[in-house]
Design an enzyme around this catalytic site. Structure first.
Site, PDB file in Angstrom:
ATOM      1  N   SER A  24      67.607  42.555  24.581  1.00  0.00           N
ATOM      2  CA  SER A  24      66.789  43.463  23.999  1.00  0.00           C
ATOM      3  C   SER A  24      67.412  44.815  23.622  1.00  0.00           C
ATOM      4  O   SER A  24      68.421  45.292  24.432  1.00  0.00           O
ATOM      5  CB  SER A  24      65.873  43.824  25.304  1.00  0.00           C
ATOM      6  OG  SER A  24      64.971  44.845  25.006  1.00  0.00           O
ATOM      7  N   TYR A  49      63.081  46.576  33.564  1.00  0.00           N
ATOM      8  CA  TYR A  49      63.074  45.639  32.393  1.00  0.00           C
ATOM      9  C   TYR A  49      64.778  45.567  31.684  1.00  0.00           C
ATOM     10  O   TYR A  49      65.084  44.684  31.576  1.00  0.00           O
ATOM     11  CB  TYR A  49      62.145  45.761  31.282  1.00  0.00           C
ATOM     12  CG  TYR A  49      62.183  44.929  29.875  1.00  0.00           C
ATOM     13  CD1 TYR A  49      61.858  43.916  30.083  1.00  0.00           C
ATOM     14  CD2 TYR A  49      62.510  45.455  29.007  1.00  0.00           C
ATOM     15  CE1 TYR A  49      62.068  42.796  29.024  1.00  0.00           C
ATOM     16  CE2 TYR A  49      62.875  44.637  27.569  1.00  0.00           C
ATOM     17  CZ  TYR A  49      62.495  43.379  27.988  1.00  0.00           C
ATOM     18  OH  TYR A  49      62.669  42.683  26.786  1.00  0.00           O
TER      19      TYR A  49
END
Length: 243
Positions: A24, A49
């Site tokens: 990501s 995250y």
């Protein structure tokens, strides 16, 4: 993290030689040097995250080193399009506008993202799957380059390479729907970043990757899919489970 470890163990125990996985853009965290490059350091995440995605990259490298699994990580940048997750901004904004609810616009709209259409993401994923990672013969352990290794491991950014303001994104959805949004301007969320911008030059150099979808075209395709999908299902809360 446990789920990703199971993927790695599955590869190790079942002879999988080539693994491509999703990381990501969130791993860049507090880094404000843009465009983000895979050679940038990524030690300052601002959300759990992002920290798990960074952990996935490190775990993947370990398995590439120990077991020779050819491993490629792709750092996705703000993916949108048909079949997107119902908790992401395109879905939330579109549903709210269509049903006369306000949308939350964080940091008073002063944000930008490298919005990337799903077809361009898929194109890049296929390219790296078809070209398994190789060890970098020039990699120097005394001056370690971050995005490759002496192991068969590599990292790439995959994005549109053209960040746009959040308000432009919202306006594009409004235009596709033919309807204005009621905007609720709010402060910055904890764990979020102001902007993202992908340097995809390595993916271009290695595989000829080139994102081809303009935001206006991608949003029109998304809205068309959205209307068709939800007009033909009996979902509650705009969430479907397909059996």
């Amino acid at each position: 993290m446990v789920g990703f470890l199971n993927i790695l163990e599955g590869c190790r125990n079942h002879g999988v030689k080539n693994l491509a996985f999703a990381s990501s853009s969130s791993v860049y965290g507090l880094n404000q040097s843009q465009p983000f490059k895979t050679t940038d350091k990524t030690e300052h995440q601002v959300s759990l995250y992002a920290a798990t995605k960074k952990s996935n990259e490190m775990m993947a490298h370990t398995y590439a080193h120990l077991y020779g699994i050819q491993t490629t990580g792709l750092r996705f940048f703000t993916v949108y399009g048909p079949w997107g997750r119902p908790d992401m901004a395109p879905m939330l904004f579109t549903d709210a506008i269509l049903h006369d609810r306000s949308i939350k616009v964080f940091n008073n709209g002063e944000m930008s993202r490298d919005f990337t259409y799903i077809d361009d993401i898929v194109d890049g994923v296929i390219k790296v799957i078809d070209n398994p990672a190789q060890s970098n013969e020039k990699w120097d352990a005394k001056d370690p380059e971050i995005s490759s290794s002496s192991a068969p491991y590599r990292l790439y950014n995959i994005g549109n390479n053209a960040p746009l303001p959040l308000m432009t994104f919202i306006e594009t959805i409004e235009n596709a729907l033919g309807k204005k949004a009621e905007k609720n301007f709010m402060p910055m969320q904890d764990g979020d970043v102001v902007s993202t911008y992908a340097d995809v030059s390595r993916l271009i150099d290695d595989f000829g990757y080139k994102p081809a979808t303009e935001l206006s075209d991608g949003i029109v395709k998304f809205v068309q899919w959205y209307k068709n999908f939800y007009e033909n299902c009996n979902c509650r809360n705009r969430v479907c489970w397909i059996e």
